[in-house]
Design a protein around this motif. Structure first.
Motif, PDB file in Angstrom:
ATOM      1  N   ASN A   1      -5.788  -5.435 -10.837  1.00 25.33           N
ATOM      2  CA  ASN A   1      -5.566  -5.554  -9.772  1.00 25.33           C
ATOM      3  C   ASN A   1      -6.702  -5.028  -9.612  1.00 25.33           C
ATOM      4  O   ASN A   1      -7.821  -5.523  -8.717  1.00 25.33           O
ATOM      5  CB  ASN A   1      -4.890  -3.636  -9.348  1.00 25.33           C
ATOM      6  CG  ASN A   1      -5.463  -2.748 -10.451  1.00 25.33           C
ATOM      7  OD1 ASN A   1      -5.779  -3.052 -11.370  1.00 25.33           O
ATOM      8  ND2 ASN A   1      -5.512  -1.188  -9.696  1.00 25.33           N
TER       9      ASN A   1
ATOM     10  N   ASP B   1       1.597  -4.876  -5.041  1.00 31.17           N
ATOM     11  CA  ASP B   1       0.597  -4.372  -5.432  1.00 31.17           C
ATOM     12  C   ASP B   1       1.382  -3.123  -6.249  1.00 31.17           C
ATOM     13  O   ASP B   1       2.165  -2.808  -5.227  1.00 31.17           O
ATOM     14  CB  ASP B   1      -0.481  -3.869  -4.865  1.00 31.17           C
ATOM     15  CG  ASP B   1      -1.231  -2.664  -4.901  1.00 31.17           C
ATOM     16  OD1 ASP B   1      -1.893  -2.593  -6.405  1.00 31.17           O
ATOM     17  OD2 ASP B   1      -1.961  -1.519  -4.861  1.00 31.17           O
TER      18      ASP B   1
ATOM     19  N   VAL C   1      -6.081  -4.678  -3.388  1.00 30.91           N
ATOM     20  CA  VAL C   1      -5.293  -5.798  -4.246  1.00 30.91           C
ATOM     21  C   VAL C   1      -4.359  -6.920  -3.743  1.00 30.91           C
ATOM     22  O   VAL C   1      -4.273  -7.789  -4.317  1.00 30.91           O
ATOM     23  CB  VAL C   1      -4.791  -4.415  -4.737  1.00 30.91           C
ATOM     24  CG1 VAL C   1      -3.847  -5.103  -5.528  1.00 30.91           C
ATOM     25  CG2 VAL C   1      -4.857  -3.449  -5.751  1.00 30.91           C
TER      26      VAL C   1
END
Length: 403
Positions: free
Chosen positions: A195, A94, A380
């Protein structure tokens, strides 16, 4: 007169049937946990000899391991089998402006390691080096089979470049053929995904959108974004920008014409974190940041007096702003469910959710349910691991029988 050939169903070859049986058994082990040979046979419909041959084949391939003995009736025992978690590992990243968070999971989906790499304001070194450093920080037990990277932008499938973000917000990402370049640099197959789309994947698998094939997820945080799921699949659009509603023209906000293409305009200018903080302060609600201010407003609204009235009015104003954008989305997509997540709405909890739903239903003919996200941890990374595992399981579960 020439006769027409009539084609019928093509019979399955022995290798194809074995591959189908292997996949069915592996999925049963994955979903049901450790199982005995009779249990595998019952779940797949296979005979005892076929189930025994299958398990021997899967053990030889390293996909299944013995997990002890289960005691049954007097004098009877049964060997228990499970998926070999070490058969494959996947990674998830992420990437945000201030850090890269990494996780590694085994084939069963169990997270085995994680690491967070802070990103300096002016990052040094190449993008691949930073991503590799984050992955190596997890100390993965073995070579990764696939890595999925979540980023605050979207890949344009027509160009292979990252779009929907200013270059200053994603330094180093503006390179041609981004995915092949990252795959070559990291030495592992890579997927790059928006995301918020990854959050929707996690929500569908583990959260409020389970069993929903058509829903919209709204991410309301510092910025605004959404994900659109149609027929159970993420809808990305022609340029990868489906769901980039932060830039959506909205009454009361500047447009790209006045503010600039990637400036603070549209829906985001009214509902993003900075706008929410400014709005609540105008109602006398204080907070060091927008999350704190929203939480303070919710607590104040539970009381009595002028401060409580002002807090409730501020929350209704936020809900009305969010509902205007959601009404536009609802009018086009007609989702059965809207999932709210991100710092603005999660800080407001059920109080803000109810207000948003009330305001939305006052604006639209469809009346979609509005729910808060229920995915714990970093959604995410959860979505990225889900995508990586789906791809790797498909590869591994199809590799037991030579073609």
């Amino acid at each position: 007169m020439k006769e027409l050939a009539v084609s019928g169903p093509v019979p399955g070859t022995p290798s194809l049937l074995r591959a189908i049986n292997d996949r069915a058994a592996l999925l049963a082990l994955l979903e049901r946990g450790p199982l005995t040979r009779p249990e595998i046979g019952a779940l797949t419909g296979l005979s005892k000899p076929t189930a025994s041959q299958l398990l021997a084949r899967l053990q030889e391939a390293g996909l299944v391991v013995l997990d002890g003995i289960r005691e049954g009736l007097p004098g009877r025992t049964a060997e228990v089998y499970r998926i070999n978690p070490a058969a494959a590992y996947v990674g998830a990243l992420d990437v945000t402006p201030d850090r890269i968070e990494a996780k590694v999971a085994d084939l069963t989906g169990t997270v085995v390691s994680e690491h967070t790499l802070p990103t300096p304001r002016r990052p040094h070194g190449e993008l691949v080096d930073r991503l590799n450093t984050a992955l190596l920080g997890t100390e993965p037990p073995d070579k990764l089979r696939r890595v999925v990277i979540g980023v605050q932008a979207a890949i344009d499938p027509s160009t292979g470049r990252l779009g929907y973000a200013a270059a200053k917000d994603v330094p180093g990402w503006q390179i041609p053929d981004l995915v092949p370049a990252l795959s070559a640099g990291l030495g592992v197959p890579v997927d790059v995904e928006n995301n918020v789309n990854l959050v929707a994947v996690a929500e569908q698998a583990h959260g409020a959108a389970q069993d929903h094939r058509d829903f919209v997820l709204l991410w309301a945080d510092e910025g605004i974004g959404s994900a659109i799921v149609l027929g159970g699949h993420i809808h990305r659009g022609a340029t990868g920008g489906a769901g980039e509603v932060g830039y959506m023209p909205t009454p009361g906000a500047q447009t790209a014409r006045e503010a600039g293409r990637y400036a603070n305009h549209g829906y985001q200018a009214l509902t993003g974190g900075p706008a929410v903080l400014k709005l609540l302060r105008s109602y006398g609600v204080r907070g060091a940041d927008f999350r704190t201010a929203v939480a303070h407003a919710v607590r104040a609204a539970e009381g009595t007096g002028q401060k409580a009235d002002d807090a409730r009015a501020g929350l209704r104003d936020i809900a009305a702003r969010l509902a205007v954008g959601l009404a536009a989305i609802t009018s086009v997509v007609d989702p059965g469910l809207i999932v709210l997540t991100g710092g603005v709405v999660l800080s407001g909890g059920e109080t803000l959710r109810e207000l948003v739903e009330h305001e939305l239903h006052a604006l639209t003919i469809p009346q979609p349910r509005v729910r808060l996200s229920s995915v714990e941890g970093n959604p995410v990374l959860a979505g990225a691991l889900d995508l990586a595992l789906a791809a790797v399981r498909d590869e591994v579960f199809s590799s037991t029988v030579p073609s």
